[in-house]
Design a protein around this motif. Sequence first.
Motif, PDB file in Angstrom:
ATOM      1  N   ALA A  42      24.451   5.208   0.956  1.00 40.48           N
ATOM      2  CA  ALA A  42      25.883   4.014   1.294  1.00 40.48           C
ATOM      3  C   ALA A  42      25.667   3.307  -0.023  1.00 40.48           C
ATOM      4  O   ALA A  42      28.088   3.427  -0.263  1.00 40.48           O
ATOM      5  CB  ALA A  42      24.789   2.586   1.436  1.00 40.48           C
ATOM      6  N   GLY A  43      25.411   2.934  -0.770  1.00 39.23           N
ATOM      7  CA  GLY A  43      26.323   2.747  -2.398  1.00 39.23           C
ATOM      8  C   GLY A  43      26.703   4.384  -2.917  1.00 39.23           C
ATOM      9  O   GLY A  43      27.742   4.277  -3.796  1.00 39.23           O
ATOM     10  N   PHE A  44      26.790   5.048  -2.290  1.00 38.52           N
ATOM     11  CA  PHE A  44      27.474   6.251  -2.934  1.00 38.52           C
ATOM     12  C   PHE A  44      29.141   5.926  -2.227  1.00 38.52           C
ATOM     13  O   PHE A  44      29.717   7.444  -2.787  1.00 38.52           O
ATOM     14  CB  PHE A  44      27.300   7.657  -2.656  1.00 38.52           C
ATOM     15  CG  PHE A  44      25.889   7.940  -3.836  1.00 38.52           C
ATOM     16  CD1 PHE A  44      26.369   9.794  -3.902  1.00 38.52           C
ATOM     17  CD2 PHE A  44      24.783   7.474  -3.709  1.00 38.52           C
ATOM     18  CE1 PHE A  44      25.378  10.047  -4.774  1.00 38.52           C
ATOM     19  CE2 PHE A  44      24.143   7.686  -4.949  1.00 38.52           C
ATOM     20  CZ  PHE A  44      24.196   8.930  -5.138  1.00 38.52           C
ATOM     21  N   LEU A  45      28.826   5.723  -1.356  1.00 41.09           N
ATOM     22  CA  LEU A  45      30.469   5.589  -0.322  1.00 41.09           C
ATOM     23  C   LEU A  45      31.145   4.392  -0.459  1.00 41.09           C
ATOM     24  O   LEU A  45      30.735   3.371   0.238  1.00 41.09           O
ATOM     25  CB  LEU A  45      30.081   6.166   1.319  1.00 41.09           C
ATOM     26  CG  LEU A  45      29.243   6.983   1.962  1.00 41.09           C
ATOM     27  CD1 LEU A  45      28.039   6.630   2.752  1.00 41.09           C
ATOM     28  CD2 LEU A  45      29.249   8.585   1.598  1.00 41.09           C
ATOM     29  N   ASP A  46      32.786   4.756   0.406  1.00 41.78           N
ATOM     30  CA  ASP A  46      33.476   3.658   0.292  1.00 41.78           C
ATOM     31  C   ASP A  46      33.371   3.585   1.994  1.00 41.78           C
ATOM     32  O   ASP A  46      33.720   4.642   2.916  1.00 41.78           O
ATOM     33  CB  ASP A  46      34.585   4.036   0.402  1.00 41.78           C
ATOM     34  CG  ASP A  46      35.771   2.407  -0.005  1.00 41.78           C
ATOM     35  OD1 ASP A  46      35.474   2.169   1.157  1.00 41.78           O
ATOM     36  OD2 ASP A  46      37.142   2.910   0.057  1.00 41.78           O
ATOM     37  N   VAL A  47      32.259   2.775   2.118  1.00 45.88           N
ATOM     38  CA  VAL A  47      31.509   2.965   3.935  1.00 45.88           C
ATOM     39  C   VAL A  47      33.156   1.573   4.546  1.00 45.88           C
ATOM     40  O   VAL A  47      32.967   2.558   5.927  1.00 45.88           O
ATOM     41  CB  VAL A  47      30.658   1.535   3.802  1.00 45.88           C
ATOM     42  CG1 VAL A  47      30.261   1.246   5.364  1.00 45.88           C
ATOM     43  CG2 VAL A  47      29.194   2.044   3.056  1.00 45.88           C
ATOM     44  N   ALA A  48      33.531   0.635   3.774  1.00 42.55           N
ATOM     45  CA  ALA A  48      34.732   0.774   5.104  1.00 42.55           C
ATOM     46  C   ALA A  48      35.641   1.561   5.167  1.00 42.55           C
ATOM     47  O   ALA A  48      36.223   1.695   5.914  1.00 42.55           O
ATOM     48  CB  ALA A  48      35.265  -0.465   4.337  1.00 42.55           C
ATOM     49  N   ALA A  49      36.007   2.292   4.286  1.00 42.60           N
ATOM     50  CA  ALA A  49      37.322   3.361   4.610  1.00 42.60           C
ATOM     51  C   ALA A  49      36.850   4.220   5.369  1.00 42.60           C
ATOM     52  O   ALA A  49      37.528   4.534   6.734  1.00 42.60           O
ATOM     53  CB  ALA A  49      37.776   4.328   3.637  1.00 42.60           C
ATOM     54  N   LEU A  50      35.433   4.355   5.225  1.00 40.27           N
ATOM     55  CA  LEU A  50      34.341   5.356   6.185  1.00 40.27           C
ATOM     56  C   LEU A  50      34.923   4.839   7.639  1.00 40.27           C
ATOM     57  O   LEU A  50      34.778   5.546   8.873  1.00 40.27           O
ATOM     58  CB  LEU A  50      32.889   6.421   6.171  1.00 40.27           C
ATOM     59  CG  LEU A  50      33.391   7.443   5.458  1.00 40.27           C
ATOM     60  CD1 LEU A  50      32.191   7.768   4.478  1.00 40.27           C
ATOM     61  CD2 LEU A  50      34.427   8.034   5.637  1.00 40.27           C
ATOM     62  N   GLU A  51      34.381   3.503   7.936  1.00 41.28           N
ATOM     63  CA  GLU A  51      34.703   2.688   9.304  1.00 41.28           C
ATOM     64  C   GLU A  51      35.629   3.164   9.632  1.00 41.28           C
ATOM     65  O   GLU A  51      36.441   3.133  11.201  1.00 41.28           O
ATOM     66  CB  GLU A  51      34.042   1.511   9.411  1.00 41.28           C
ATOM     67  CG  GLU A  51      32.380   1.851   8.398  1.00 41.28           C
ATOM     68  CD  GLU A  51      31.532   0.057   7.927  1.00 41.28           C
ATOM     69  OE1 GLU A  51      32.648  -1.029   8.525  1.00 41.28           O
ATOM     70  OE2 GLU A  51      30.756   0.258   8.775  1.00 41.28           O
ATOM     71  N   ARG A  52      36.876   2.200   9.455  1.00 42.11           N
ATOM     72  CA  ARG A  52      38.063   2.786   9.759  1.00 42.11           C
ATOM     73  C   ARG A  52      38.798   3.737   9.934  1.00 42.11           C
ATOM     74  O   ARG A  52      39.335   3.837  10.889  1.00 42.11           O
ATOM     75  CB  ARG A  52      39.303   1.835   7.989  1.00 42.11           C
ATOM     76  CG  ARG A  52      39.240   0.671   8.280  1.00 42.11           C
ATOM     77  CD  ARG A  52      40.310   0.260   6.735  1.00 42.11           C
ATOM     78  NE  ARG A  52      40.114   1.306   6.100  1.00 42.11           N
ATOM     79  CZ  ARG A  52      39.617   0.551   4.311  1.00 42.11           C
ATOM     80  NH1 ARG A  52      39.043  -0.400   4.651  1.00 42.11           N
ATOM     81  NH2 ARG A  52      39.591   0.860   3.245  1.00 42.11           N
TER      82      ARG A  52
END
Length: 177
Positions: A42-52
């Motif tokens: 999770a710390g490696f990802l742009d979670v918000a961008a993937l969720e969008r």
Amino acid sequence: MAGGDLYVIVCAAGPAAEAGRLVGMAQRRGWEVQVVATPSAAGFLDVAALERQTGRPVRTRYRRPDEPKPPRPGAIIVAPATFNTVNKFALGIADTYALGLLAEAPGLGIPVVLVPYVNAALAARPPFRRALEALREEGVRVLFEPHPSGTGADEAPFPWDLAFATLTELTTPPEGA
């Protein structure tokens, strides 16, 4: 079978930050994509961008009983897959949501494409080589070339395209079928 629900399982390794590339490829071919990250990823990802991008939450944990059950995946791509995840997958260890999905997938007949991202020193370890062989024997499609131990400009790009092409090959019925 192209289309349906594709689970993209992402582990904590450098290429994880580019997982949106794979998501986009899959969406353009009609897949609904669910990103599942190992807790460390999770710390490696742009979670918000993937969720969008997916319109779905990035999942890192098992659902609570009061949460809706997600759809069963029609296929899974694990990329990048770490040394730890590969070895635990082969042993059937399900101590995270991502590994729980992987533990069931071969038994359910769900196509899995696994793209490990480990250096040559880890790739040389007998437990890792045995894990890859065991997963191949279970029908997991393993795409693997060790990466250099350093992270430099000479390093080959991560094979997102090959992972998706392999998935397409596994999930497209032969002509005339």
